[in-house]
Design an enzyme around this catalytic site. Structure first.
Site, PDB file in Angstrom:
ATOM      1  N   LYS A  13      10.533  59.933  -1.557  1.00 60.13           N
ATOM      2  CA  LYS A  13       9.424  59.002  -1.294  1.00 60.13           C
ATOM      3  C   LYS A  13       9.522  57.761  -2.178  1.00 60.13           C
ATOM      4  O   LYS A  13       9.467  56.635  -1.695  1.00 60.13           O
ATOM      5  CB  LYS A  13       8.059  59.683  -1.548  1.00 60.13           C
ATOM      6  CG  LYS A  13       7.812  60.921  -0.711  1.00 60.13           C
ATOM      7  CD  LYS A  13       6.448  61.527  -0.990  1.00 60.13           C
ATOM      8  CE  LYS A  13       6.253  62.028  -2.414  1.00 60.13           C
ATOM      9  NZ  LYS A  13       7.082  63.180  -2.796  1.00 60.13           N
ATOM     10  N   ARG A  88      -2.671  62.904  -0.749  1.00 56.89           N
ATOM     11  CA  ARG A  88      -1.990  64.206  -0.689  1.00 56.89           C
ATOM     12  C   ARG A  88      -2.940  65.383  -0.588  1.00 56.89           C
ATOM     13  O   ARG A  88      -2.504  66.529  -0.822  1.00 56.89           O
ATOM     14  CB  ARG A  88      -0.958  64.370  -1.804  1.00 56.89           C
ATOM     15  CG  ARG A  88      -1.442  64.294  -3.184  1.00 56.89           C
ATOM     16  CD  ARG A  88      -0.377  63.720  -4.074  1.00 56.89           C
ATOM     17  NE  ARG A  88       0.643  64.583  -4.588  1.00 56.89           N
ATOM     18  CZ  ARG A  88       1.762  64.113  -5.155  1.00 56.89           C
ATOM     19  NH1 ARG A  88       1.999  62.814  -5.206  1.00 56.89           N
ATOM     20  NH2 ARG A  88       2.637  64.927  -5.652  1.00 56.89           N
ATOM     21  N   ARG A 128      17.345  64.143 -11.740  1.00 54.50           N
ATOM     22  CA  ARG A 128      16.662  62.843 -11.670  1.00 54.50           C
ATOM     23  C   ARG A 128      16.402  62.302 -13.082  1.00 54.50           C
ATOM     24  O   ARG A 128      16.120  63.040 -14.015  1.00 54.50           O
ATOM     25  CB  ARG A 128      15.318  62.983 -10.948  1.00 54.50           C
ATOM     26  CG  ARG A 128      14.511  61.688 -11.047  1.00 54.50           C
ATOM     27  CD  ARG A 128      13.368  61.654 -10.107  1.00 54.50           C
ATOM     28  NE  ARG A 128      12.407  62.722 -10.340  1.00 54.50           N
ATOM     29  CZ  ARG A 128      11.357  62.915  -9.554  1.00 54.50           C
ATOM     30  NH1 ARG A 128      11.148  62.151  -8.511  1.00 54.50           N
ATOM     31  NH2 ARG A 128      10.517  63.900  -9.825  1.00 54.50           N
ATOM     32  N   ARG A 161      11.589  63.699 -16.351  1.00 53.50           N
ATOM     33  CA  ARG A 161      10.161  63.980 -16.277  1.00 53.50           C
ATOM     34  C   ARG A 161       9.858  65.397 -16.748  1.00 53.50           C
ATOM     35  O   ARG A 161      10.593  66.326 -16.429  1.00 53.50           O
ATOM     36  CB  ARG A 161       9.660  63.785 -14.836  1.00 53.50           C
ATOM     37  CG  ARG A 161       9.327  62.346 -14.525  1.00 53.50           C
ATOM     38  CD  ARG A 161       9.100  62.074 -13.059  1.00 53.50           C
ATOM     39  NE  ARG A 161       8.209  63.019 -12.381  1.00 53.50           N
ATOM     40  CZ  ARG A 161       7.827  62.883 -11.109  1.00 53.50           C
ATOM     41  NH1 ARG A 161       8.256  61.844 -10.398  1.00 53.50           N
ATOM     42  NH2 ARG A 161       7.041  63.770 -10.543  1.00 53.50           N
ATOM     43  N   ARG A 172       5.035  72.730  -8.028  1.00 51.94           N
ATOM     44  CA  ARG A 172       4.737  71.512  -7.252  1.00 51.94           C
ATOM     45  C   ARG A 172       5.022  71.730  -5.772  1.00 51.94           C
ATOM     46  O   ARG A 172       4.282  71.258  -4.912  1.00 51.94           O
ATOM     47  CB  ARG A 172       5.559  70.327  -7.793  1.00 51.94           C
ATOM     48  CG  ARG A 172       5.005  69.806  -9.125  1.00 51.94           C
ATOM     49  CD  ARG A 172       6.022  68.995  -9.891  1.00 51.94           C
ATOM     50  NE  ARG A 172       6.502  67.845  -9.160  1.00 51.94           N
ATOM     51  CZ  ARG A 172       7.679  67.254  -9.370  1.00 51.94           C
ATOM     52  NH1 ARG A 172       8.498  67.725 -10.308  1.00 51.94           N
ATOM     53  NH2 ARG A 172       8.029  66.199  -8.679  1.00 51.94           N
TER      54      ARG A 172
HETATM   55  P1  AP5 Z   1      12.518  60.550  -5.479  1.00 51.46           P
HETATM   56  O1  AP5 Z   1      12.591  59.323  -4.627  1.00 51.46           O
HETATM   57  O2  AP5 Z   1      12.192  60.390  -6.901  1.00 51.46           O
HETATM   58  O3  AP5 Z   1      11.577  61.643  -4.768  1.00 51.46           O
HETATM   59  P2  AP5 Z   1      10.014  61.705  -4.585  1.00 51.46           P
HETATM   60  O4  AP5 Z   1       9.766  62.152  -3.181  1.00 51.46           O
HETATM   61  O5  AP5 Z   1       9.378  60.433  -5.027  1.00 51.46           O
HETATM   62  O6  AP5 Z   1       9.673  62.918  -5.535  1.00 51.46           O
HETATM   63  P3  AP5 Z   1       8.585  63.064  -6.695  1.00 51.46           P
HETATM   64  O7  AP5 Z   1       9.024  64.232  -7.526  1.00 51.46           O
HETATM   65  O8  AP5 Z   1       8.361  61.768  -7.392  1.00 51.46           O
HETATM   66  O9  AP5 Z   1       7.339  63.428  -5.859  1.00 51.46           O
HETATM   67  P4  AP5 Z   1       6.054  64.122  -6.331  1.00 51.46           P
HETATM   68  O10 AP5 Z   1       5.195  63.939  -5.143  1.00 51.46           O
HETATM   69  O11 AP5 Z   1       6.230  65.504  -6.779  1.00 51.46           O
HETATM   70  O12 AP5 Z   1       5.649  63.353  -7.676  1.00 51.46           O
HETATM   71  P5  AP5 Z   1       4.648  62.178  -7.987  1.00 51.46           P
HETATM   72  O13 AP5 Z   1       5.256  61.324  -9.033  1.00 51.46           O
HETATM   73  O14 AP5 Z   1       4.138  61.552  -6.751  1.00 51.46           O
HETATM   74  O15 AP5 Z   1      13.927  61.311  -5.367  1.00 51.46           O
HETATM   75  C1  AP5 Z   1      14.188  62.461  -6.147  1.00 51.46           C
HETATM   76  C2  AP5 Z   1      15.599  62.414  -6.740  1.00 51.46           C
HETATM   77  O16 AP5 Z   1      16.551  62.492  -5.684  1.00 51.46           O
HETATM   78  C3  AP5 Z   1      15.928  61.097  -7.480  1.00 51.46           C
HETATM   79  O17 AP5 Z   1      16.783  61.416  -8.542  1.00 51.46           O
HETATM   80  C4  AP5 Z   1      16.646  60.239  -6.414  1.00 51.46           C
HETATM   81  O18 AP5 Z   1      17.543  59.317  -6.999  1.00 51.46           O
HETATM   82  C5  AP5 Z   1      17.364  61.307  -5.604  1.00 51.46           C
HETATM   83  N1  AP5 Z   1      17.456  60.974  -4.178  1.00 51.46           N
HETATM   84  C6  AP5 Z   1      16.483  60.412  -3.391  1.00 51.46           C
HETATM   85  N2  AP5 Z   1      16.912  60.276  -2.109  1.00 51.46           N
HETATM   86  C7  AP5 Z   1      18.179  60.813  -2.085  1.00 51.46           C
HETATM   87  C8  AP5 Z   1      19.145  60.976  -1.055  1.00 51.46           C
HETATM   88  N3  AP5 Z   1      18.910  60.588   0.223  1.00 51.46           N
HETATM   89  N4  AP5 Z   1      20.324  61.554  -1.384  1.00 51.46           N
HETATM   90  C9  AP5 Z   1      20.574  61.948  -2.677  1.00 51.46           C
HETATM   91  N5  AP5 Z   1      19.693  61.811  -3.696  1.00 51.46           N
HETATM   92  C10 AP5 Z   1      18.518  61.249  -3.403  1.00 51.46           C
HETATM   93  O19 AP5 Z   1       3.428  62.975  -8.638  1.00 51.46           O
HETATM   94  C11 AP5 Z   1       3.563  63.586  -9.912  1.00 51.46           C
HETATM   95  C12 AP5 Z   1       2.265  64.261 -10.305  1.00 51.46           C
HETATM   96  O20 AP5 Z   1       1.219  63.282 -10.414  1.00 51.46           O
HETATM   97  C13 AP5 Z   1       1.725  65.292  -9.311  1.00 51.46           C
HETATM   98  O21 AP5 Z   1       2.328  66.558  -9.493  1.00 51.46           O
HETATM   99  C14 AP5 Z   1       0.232  65.278  -9.657  1.00 51.46           C
HETATM  100  O22 AP5 Z   1      -0.032  66.015 -10.826  1.00 51.46           O
HETATM  101  C15 AP5 Z   1      -0.025  63.797  -9.945  1.00 51.46           C
HETATM  102  N6  AP5 Z   1      -0.425  63.036  -8.751  1.00 51.46           N
HETATM  103  C16 AP5 Z   1       0.230  61.946  -8.228  1.00 51.46           C
HETATM  104  N7  AP5 Z   1      -0.396  61.518  -7.119  1.00 51.46           N
HETATM  105  C17 AP5 Z   1      -1.462  62.323  -6.936  1.00 51.46           C
HETATM  106  C18 AP5 Z   1      -2.477  62.403  -5.940  1.00 51.46           C
HETATM  107  N8  AP5 Z   1      -2.514  61.552  -4.910  1.00 51.46           N
HETATM  108  N9  AP5 Z   1      -3.413  63.388  -6.067  1.00 51.46           N
HETATM  109  C19 AP5 Z   1      -3.398  64.249  -7.097  1.00 51.46           C
HETATM  110  N10 AP5 Z   1      -2.453  64.233  -8.063  1.00 51.46           N
HETATM  111  C20 AP5 Z   1      -1.493  63.285  -7.984  1.00 51.46           C
HETATM  112 MG    MG Z   2       8.243  59.881  -6.713  1.00 49.67          MG
END
Ligand code: AP5
Ligand code: MG
Ligand code: ZN
Length: 219
Positions: A13, A88, A128, A161, A172
């Site tokens: 994402k 989400r 990552r 992270r 997660r």
């Molecule tokens: P990446 O693009 O970083 O993936 P992502 O989908 O963004 O994954 P996240 O782990 O960031 O999602 P998340 O939803 O768990 O975390 P968030 O920060 O939103 O890609 C992942 C890796 O793969 C990278 O190394 C990238 O380079 C690689 N990659 C990508 N595409 C690739 C491809 N095609 N081929 C090969 N490699 C690839 O949330 C974190 C925390 O914040 C949550 O757990 C929660 O506690 C809180 N939070 C955030 N938003 C909310 C909300 N709306 N409500 C409640 N709590 C929230």
């Molecule tokens: Mg992310």
């Protein structure tokens, strides 16, 4: 246009949202990045959410609503944004619809669901690295920074992270299945959901993402 990325942790994402944001000049609104910055700054919000994030659980809907409402009130968000990580939960999706209606933006224009098999997600997250300063994402194998611990974009420090440890990743994923996956049906029923296979290379996935945006813009 209001574009929302949906998908499990590690689906790409943040990676795809950044590319879309760069191509179309729309701001990327990443709630995860915003919360991590609050934690790093030691603000009241950061202190409130740190333990929840470290455990892999979701911050409460009301707090997230306030964070997003404040962000979307900034002038740069007037012409549309790319949402990464919000909404989400069902409550967040309903709040977001209301917020967009109340602010005259007419609702979500496109939801892009990235799908990736679970074992691949765990592998992506374990390798990552993220920049605390600008939010850039790297992967030690697939998107390697020039130096393992310095950001190519802003020379900030790269970290792993805290929630990318395998047991937290599993939690997660569990939380995603329970609370976020129901949004797939919610947005599919409403008609603007596009499902994209997120398994291939970053560039190949972006080609599909970009084509879906072009189709939605032309509709
Ligand atoms: P990446 O693009 O970083 O993936 P992502 O989908 O963004 O994954 P996240 O782990 O960031 O999602 P998340 O939803 O768990 O975390 P968030 O920060 O939103 O890609 C992942 C890796 O793969 C990278 O190394 C990238 O380079 C690689 N990659 C990508 N595409 C690739 C491809 N095609 N081929 C090969 N490699 C690839 O949330 C974190 C925390 O914040 C949550 O757990 C929660 O506690 C809180 N939070 C955030 N938003 C909310 C909300 N709306 N409500 C409640 N709590 C929230
Ligand atoms: Mg992310
Ligand atoms: Zn950086």
């Amino acid at each position: 246009m209001m574009i929302v990325f949906l998908g499990p942790p590690g689906a790409g994402k943040g990676t795809q949202a950044a590319k879309l944001s760069a191509k179309y000049g729309l701001p990327k609104v990443s709630t995860g990045d915003m919360l991590r910055q609050a934690v790093a700054a030691g603000s009241q919000l950061g202190q409130q959410v740190k333990a929840i994030m470290d455990a892999g659980d979701l911050v409460d809907d009301q707090t997230m609503g306030e964070v997003v409402k404040e962000r979307l009130a900034q002038p740069d968000a007037a012409g549309g944004v790319v949402m990464d990580g919000y909404p989400r939960t069902r409550v967040q999706a309903e709040f977001f619809d209301q917020l967009l209606t109340d602010s005259g933006r007419g609702g979500v224009g496109l939801v892009l669901l990235l799908t990736v098999a679970e074992d691949l997600l765990v592998d992506r997250l374990s390798k990552r690295r993220v920049c605390l300063q600008c939010g850039a994402n790297y992967h030690l194998e697939f998107k390697a920074p020039v130096s393992d611990d310095v950001c190519d974009c802003c020379a900030g420090g790269l970290i792993q992270r805290d929630d990318d440890k395998e047991d937290v990743v599993r939690e997660r994923l569990r939380v995603y299945r329970e609370l976020t996956e129901p949004l797939v049906a919610y947005y599919r029923a409403w008609g603007h959901l596009r499902e994209i296979d997120g398994t291939d290379s970053i560039e190949d996935v972006f080609t599909r993402v970009d084509a879906a945006v072009a189709r939605a813009a032309a509709a």
